[in-house]
Design an enzyme around this catalytic site. Structure first.
Site, PDB file in Angstrom:
ATOM      1  N   HIS A  51      -1.382  -1.892  14.705  1.00 42.79           N
ATOM      2  CA  HIS A  51      -0.150  -1.188  14.362  1.00 42.79           C
ATOM      3  C   HIS A  51       0.514  -0.739  15.651  1.00 42.79           C
ATOM      4  CE1 HIS A  51       2.560   1.898  12.704  1.00 42.79           C
ATOM      5  NE2 HIS A  51       2.381   1.317  11.535  1.00 42.79           N
ATOM      6  N   ASP A  75      -1.039  -2.430   5.528  1.00 42.48           N
ATOM      7  CA  ASP A  75      -0.414  -3.626   4.962  1.00 42.48           C
ATOM      8  C   ASP A  75      -1.452  -4.630   4.475  1.00 42.48           C
ATOM      9  OD1 ASP A  75       2.323  -2.878   5.514  1.00 42.48           O
ATOM     10  OD2 ASP A  75       1.891  -3.214   7.604  1.00 42.48           O
TER      11      ASP A  75
END
Length: 432
Positions: free
Chosen positions: A310, A367
């Site tokens: 991320h 995700d």
């Protein structure tokens, strides 16, 4: 000049020295205030993509990427996901405090009262072709609320702004579900206000008039957690878009429509859909996990292992920690024999044991797991980002409201460093 007790940064330009105030946040995070920089020096700052620019001071969300912390209004995301429902979290984000029982029921009642859409909006849906992406429909129809709900479009009138907040929270699930129904040619299912927020959305998504729909409690609970985890994340692209557009004093519906458009972009909200696409690609290529792990480590290869790492978090994403347990529980209960999910778990194990990923702290993120859960629930890939928008809605609203209540609120107007031609003499068409 600064006051005696104010910490400052010194900037030297030529023979001149300037002092810039340093602002310190609640958690010790620090910012150099350049609000008067141009007026004092005639210079602007250049920050491509606003990577180091804070456009506002906010009390809504704290993200600590180094230590893997995420807090809404001071509350840990882990505690909210475990002990709150989505509407309670929405109240917290928008109004700043956890509601008591009476406040929460009033809030839920006000939202329930606005779940229906104007019947004229059915023609808006019918104007889209069958292949229209649900995010395109969602953005357009949310924007159309400014036409149908004109009595809540005045951003200066606090009562109208409050009404707009109730309406957007209530109508977004209806619009999202109708967008899906439109894309598959099924009749719209109207909201049932005796259901909870998440139950109502799943009912509108999957029920049909010809038979009874029984939604698994596990799916309702999983959706509730997913929406909470996606509800807010600071100054991301879509939140900044909502604020940028909203700063012109346009209505809330148009501001949210802009946020939806920003979220739709592949670099922002489409990562969970991209994760499933990647898993399907690897599956079609004979489940060669080692091949794709090697490709991900090759800096000259464009392939990226979606769902790992991320931009903000250099530690384990706290949202992924919460959702991982849910994903694995649902996989074991509902998809234990699904080879795609079996491969996803293998990929996770391989990546977490590879020194390359360990050293770079490329852990599975929210995700990776959210796409897995949505697929188990039967939600198609083109609805993944719609669900992201539905979850992020309270955060967008909270920032829009905070901006409009700020005493120093003004229209956003970034500057630029011009690098084009200097003044040129105009050449008539006949001489070009």
């Amino acid at each position: 000049m600064s006051s005696a007790n104010e910490e400052t940064a010194k900037l030297t330009i030529g023979d001149n020295e300037y002092e810039l105030p340093i602002r310190v946040g609640t958690e010790g995070n620090r910012a150099i205030d350049i609000g008067q920089l141009y007026a004092q020096t005639g210079h602007i700052t250049l920050d491509d993509g606003f990577a180091n620019t804070g456009p506002t001071m906010s009390t809504i969300c704290y993200v600590d990427g180094e230590n893997g912390a995420l807090r809404y209004r001071g509350y840990r995301i882990q505690d909210l996901a475990e002990q709150c429902d989505f509407t309670e979290t929405a109240y917290l984000l928008i109004y700043g405090e956890l509601p008591n029982a009476e406040q929460l029921e009033d809030f839920r009642a006000n939202v329930r009262n606005h779940t229906l859409l104007h019947e004229g909006m059915r023609r808006v849906f019918s104007g889209f072709p069958p292949h229209a992406h649900p995010m395109a429909i969602l953005s357009a129809v949310v924007g159309a609320l400014a036409v149908y709900d004109k009595d809540s479009a005045d951003t200066v009138d606090l009562a109208q702004s409050e009404l707009a907040i109730y309406r957007i929270l209530a109508k977004m699930p209806t619009i999202a579900a109708f967008s899906y129904k439109q894309s598959i040619g099924q009749p719209f299912i109207y909201p049932q206000n005796h259901l909870t927020y998440c139950q109502n959305f799943l009912h509108m998504m999957f029920a049909v008039p010809s038979e009874q729909y029984n939604m698994p409690v596990d799916f309702v609970n999983a959706l509730n957690v997913l929406l909470i985890l996606h509800a807010e994340h600071g100054q991301n692209c879509s939140t900044s878009a909502v604020q940028m557009v909203g700063s012109s004093n346009v209505n809330l519906f148009s501001s949210i429509s802009a946020g939806i458009c920003a979220l739709w972009g592949a670099l922002h909200g489409g990562a969970n859909e991209a994760c499933i696409d990647m898993l399907e690609m690897i599956m079609a290529d004979g489940r060669q996990l080692g091949k794709y792990i090697d490709l991900a480590k090759d800096k000259d290869n464009p392939f990226r292992l979606m769902g790992f790492g991320h931009r903000i978090y250099k530690n384990y994403d706290p949202r992924a920690t919460v959702i991982k347990e849910i994903a694995h529980r649902l996989v074991n209960k509902y998809a234990a024999d699904d080879p795609l999910f079996e491969m996803a778990q293998e990929l996770e194990e391989v990546a977490l044991s590879d020194p390359y990923f360990i050293e770079r702290k490329l852990y599975p993120n929210v995700d990776f797991y959210s796409g897995i859960i949505y697929r188990i629930m039967g939600i198609p890939k083109n609805m993944f980002t719609v669900l992201f928008a539905l979850g992020r809605l309270p955060g967008w609203v909270a920032h829009w409201r905070e901006m409009h209540l700020a005493p120093g609120k003004r229209i956003h107007r970034p500057r630029q460093l011009y690098t084009g031609h200097s003044e040129r003499e105009f050449v008539p068409l006949i001489k070009r």
